[in-house]
Design an enzyme around this catalytic site. Structure first.
Site: not given
Ligand code: BMP
Length: 262
Positions: A93, A95, A98, A231
Site C-alpha cells: 500500500d 500510495k 510523484d 485493527r
Molecule cells: P484499519 O482497519 O486498522 O483502520 O486499517 C486500514 C488500513 O487501510 C490502513 O493500512 C490504511 O493505511 C489503509 N487505508 C485506509 O484506511 N483508508 C484509505 O482510504 C486507504 C487506505 O489504504
C-alpha cells in the site's frame, strides 16, 4: 449485460484478460474469502507471525513495508514463502504520488524494491496520467497490477466528484490498472476490482479520522469486491485467528447475499 457485481468471482476470473486478476479471483473462490488483511505492525517478527496466523483466511495481504523498523531482504523472502504456503497475493500500500520518472525509481529500486515482490501496489493520480505510465514501465513486464485511489475512507477526504471520475477514466484507459481503492463499484466498462479499507464490525472510527463501514454495506449494497481490515482483526486482547475467520465469513456472506438466490 449483467453488472459485474452480479457475477460470481469464479466467472469474472474466467472472463478476465489480466493473469494477475484471474489468479486473484481464483484464490478468492478457492478460499471463499474476499478479505484482505491490513498488516500494520512495526517489526519483522510481528509481521511474519501475523501473516502466518491470518494467512489461511485472506486473499490478499496488504503491507506498509516502510513501517517495519527492522526491514531486510529476508523479510520479503519469508513473506513470499507465506504467500505460497497460504495462497494469497501481496499488496504493498505504497500510495505513490510523484511524477512518472520518480515513481519508477521508487517502485523498482531503493531499499524496498517493491516491484520485485508486491503483486499489487497503488497510487494517487494527482500528478496526472504519467504516474501510471511510469509505474507500468516497471510493473507491467513483471506481471504486476495497479490500484488507483479513487476515494479514501477518512473523514473530510478530498477524492470526490470530478477527481474520482478522472480516476475511473484513467483506469479504463490503462491496462496496467486492475482496479481501485474506494467504497463501491465504479464502472461497468471493464471489470476493474474495488478494494475497500475502513471496514469494521468493532467500532465506527478512530481518533484520527478513520471511518468504518460494515461488510454488508460495502460488499452487498455498494458492490465492492474485497474488504480490507486491520485493527478489527488484531490488537490488544483480540483472538486474531478468530477475528480473521469472523471477517472472512462476514465478507463472504455479504458477497453471497449480493448474488442472491441461485
Ligand atoms: P484499519 O482497519 O486498522 O483502520 O486499517 C486500514 C488500513 O487501510 C490502513 O493500512 C490504511 O493505511 C489503509 N487505508 C485506509 O484506511 N483508508 C484509505 O482510504 C486507504 C487506505 O489504504
Amino acid at each position: 449485460m449483467a453488472s459485474y457485481s452480479q457475477k460470481t468471482y469464479a466467472q469474472r476470473g474466467k472472463e478476465h484478460a489480466h493473469p494477475l486478476v484471474k489468479e486473484l479471483f481464483a484464490i478468492m473462490e478457492r478460499k471463499q474469502s474476499n478479505l484482505s488483511l491490513a498488516a500494520d505492525v512495526s517489526t519483522k517478527a510481528e509481521l511474519l507471525a501475523l501473516a502466518d496466523t491470518v494467512g489461511p483466511y485472506i486473499c490478499v495481504l496488504k503491507t506498509h513495508i516502510d513501517v517495519v523498523s527492522d526491514f531486510d531482504a529476508d523479510l520479503v523472502e519469508r513473506l513470499q514463502e507465506l504467500a505460497a504456503k497460504h495462497d494469497f497475493l501481496i499488496f504493498e500500500d505504497r500510495k505513490f504520488a510523484d511524477i512518472g520518472n520518480t515513481v519508477k525509481l521508487q517502485y523498482g529500486g531503493g531499499i524496498y524494491r517493491i516491484a520485485d515482490w508486491a503483486h499489487i501496489t497503488n497510487c494517487h493520480v494527482i500528478p496526472g496520467e504519467g504516474i501510471i505510465q511510469g509505474l507500468a514501465e516497471v510493473g507491467k513486464p513483471k506481471g504486476r497490477g495497479l490500484l488507483l485511489l479513487a476515494e479514501m475512507s477518512s473523514a473530510g477526504m478530498l477524492a470526490t466528484g470530478a477527481y474520482t471520475d478522472k480516476n475511473v477514466e484513467m483506469a479504463i484507459a490503462n491496462d496496467f490498472v486492475i482496479g481501485f481503492i474506494g467504497s463501491r463499484r465504479f464502472t461497468e466498462e471493464r471489470d476493474l476490482i474495488t478494494m475497500t479499507p475502513g471496514v469494521g464490525l468493532h467500532a465506527s472510527g478512530d481518533a484520527l479520522g478513520q471511518q468504518y463501514r460494515t461488510p454488508t454495506k460495502i460488499i452487498t449494497e455498494n458492490g465492492s469486491d474485497i474488504i480490507i481490515v486491520g485493527r478489527g482483526i488484531y490488537g490488544p486482547g483480540k483472538d486474531t485467528a478468530a477475528e480473521a475467520q469472523r471477517y472472512r465469513e462476514a465478507g463472504w456472506t455479504a458477497y453471497l447475499n449480493r448474488l442472491g438466490p441461485k
